[in-house]
Design an enzyme around this catalytic site. Structure first.
Site, mmCIF file in Angstrom:
data_model
loop_
_atom_site.group_PDB
_atom_site.id
_atom_site.type_symbol
_atom_site.label_atom_id
_atom_site.label_comp_id
_atom_site.label_asym_id
_atom_site.label_seq_id
_atom_site.Cartn_x
_atom_site.Cartn_y
_atom_site.Cartn_z
ATOM 1 N N THR A 95 37.276 35.821 33.238
ATOM 2 C CA THR A 95 37.118 36.106 34.672
ATOM 3 C C THR A 95 37.458 37.563 34.960
ATOM 4 O O THR A 95 36.732 38.262 35.666
ATOM 5 C CB THR A 95 38.071 35.220 35.513
ATOM 6 O OG1 THR A 95 37.846 33.874 35.168
ATOM 7 C CG2 THR A 95 37.878 35.431 36.994
ATOM 8 N N TYR A 149 46.808 38.732 29.893
ATOM 9 C CA TYR A 149 46.576 39.116 31.292
ATOM 10 C C TYR A 149 46.741 40.621 31.457
ATOM 11 O O TYR A 149 45.882 41.300 32.041
ATOM 12 C CB TYR A 149 47.548 38.351 32.204
ATOM 13 C CG TYR A 149 47.477 38.760 33.644
ATOM 14 C CD1 TYR A 149 46.275 38.672 34.345
ATOM 15 C CD2 TYR A 149 48.601 39.230 34.313
ATOM 16 C CE1 TYR A 149 46.206 39.059 35.675
ATOM 17 C CE2 TYR A 149 48.546 39.610 35.642
ATOM 18 C CZ TYR A 149 47.343 39.521 36.322
ATOM 19 O OH TYR A 149 47.282 39.913 37.635
#
Ligand code: UDP
Length: 331
Positions: A95, A149
């Site tokens: 994403t 992340y």
């Protein structure tokens, strides 16, 4: 201005939407509702300057049209939250990288300014606090999914600078430190909404590790002011800015203060990181921003202190979930 906000149904995006509408901008929100909630912007439906598209930002046709029609893009859509990162790293990496790449590529096609939301997580576990924008980053091994992340958002930053350099895309990178406030959910790990809900239910507050790790919590309204201030300042283009409070607190102290301010009878329990997240989980010990850059450029600094933040979040959850109302002596 005609603003396009990706992730506009999220916690921060919905506050940004309100602020821009309030000052007379037109706002289009695009959100796939994966972690954002339509309820966050529902009260704005019917506002003449507000429109929304429930759509993924990797839909090239839709994004091409929306970007061609706007003056500025605030790219907030991302998969965030340490719990989500540990549970579903594929989703987080894909994403964050594919989504951002699409926005930058189409943004470059139409030369639209991109305000890219990044994160203090990119500094990793460096122990040279406070963190300044040009400091080195210290990340753990690729076998620890937590660091994916930080890497995905750092790659977004690299991509943004690459598009700026090669395709003259105007970009501003905003590194947000722990942002909190009404509408933030604890479902993906964020500590403040979790502690507040636990305190209001008189349940134990779950402190991970020894609770001596520290963070600086920033109120969402302050963060939104920083974003808007940077978007209005032409000299911000091509640069990266920390956005955060410098009031440092340990997680143990945060738990104590939450209990006190909520008038709760909760206790504190300490849960090892391995149990809370996964085997071998690594946390950062301290995280404090150096905010000289944004202060010097636009005079921004946070206005709401930690107690003010906690009071507001407690009031929000009391109203949002009145069934939680706990304690006869609560203030
Ligand atoms: N944390 C905690 N209890 C919880 C959730 C989080 O002690 O129920 C800790 C977490 O391990 C971290 C800090 O609180 O040290 C902040 O966590 P959060 O997920 O809010 O943000 P992070 O700074 O890790 O991105």
């Amino acid at each position: 201005m005609r603003a396009l906000i990706t992730g506009g149904c999220g916690f921060i995006g919905s506050h940004l939407t309100e602020a821009l509408l309030e000052r007379g901008d037109e706002v289009t929100v695009v959100d796939d509702l994966s972690t954002g909630r339509f309820e966050n912007v529902q009260h704005l439906v019917g506002h003449p300057a507000f429109r929304f598209a429930i759509e993924t930002i990797t839909n090239e046709t839709v994004m091409d049209r929306l970007i061609s029609e706007c003056d500025i893009i605030y790219h907030l859509a991302a998969a965030v939250g340490v719990e989500l990162i540990v549970r579903d790293p594929v989703r987080v990496i894909e994403t964050n990288i594919k989504g951002c790449e699409a926005i930058l590529r189409i943004g470059a096609r139409y030369r639209k300014k991109v305000m890219l939301a990044s994160t203090s997580e990119v500094y990793g576990k460096s122990n040279k606090v406070p963190f300044a924008e040009d400091d080195d980053r210290v990340l753990g091994p690729t076998t620890r999914s937590r660091w994916s992340y930080a890497c995905s958002k750092a790659m977004d930053e690299f991509l943004a600078f690459a598009y700026a350099k090669q395709l003259a895309l105007p970009v501003v990178i905003m590194r947000l430190f722990n942002t909190v406030g009404p509408r933030q959910t604890g479902r993906y790990g964020m500590v403040v909404p979790r502690f507040v809900q636990q305190a209001l239910r008189n349940q134990p507050l779950t402190v991970y590790g020894d609770g001596q790790q520290s963070r600086c919590f920033t109120y969402v309204t302050d963060v939104v002011k920083a974003m808007v201030g940077l978007s209005d300042e032409p000299r911000a283009v091509g640069r990266v800015f920390n956005i955060g409070s410098t009031e440092e607190v340990t997680i143990e102290e945060l738990a104590r203060r939450t209990i006190a301010l909520a008038g709760s009878t909760s206790e504190i329990v300490y849960i090892p990181y391995d149990q809370a997240y996964e085997e071998g989980f690594e946390d950062m010990r301290r995280r404090v921003p150096d905010i000289t850059a944004i202060k010097t450029l636009i005079g921004w600094q946070p206005e709401t202190d930690l107690d003010g933040i906690l009071r507001r979040v407690i009031a929000y959850f009391r109203e949002a979930e009145p069934a939680l109302e706990p304690h006869p002596t609560a203030p």
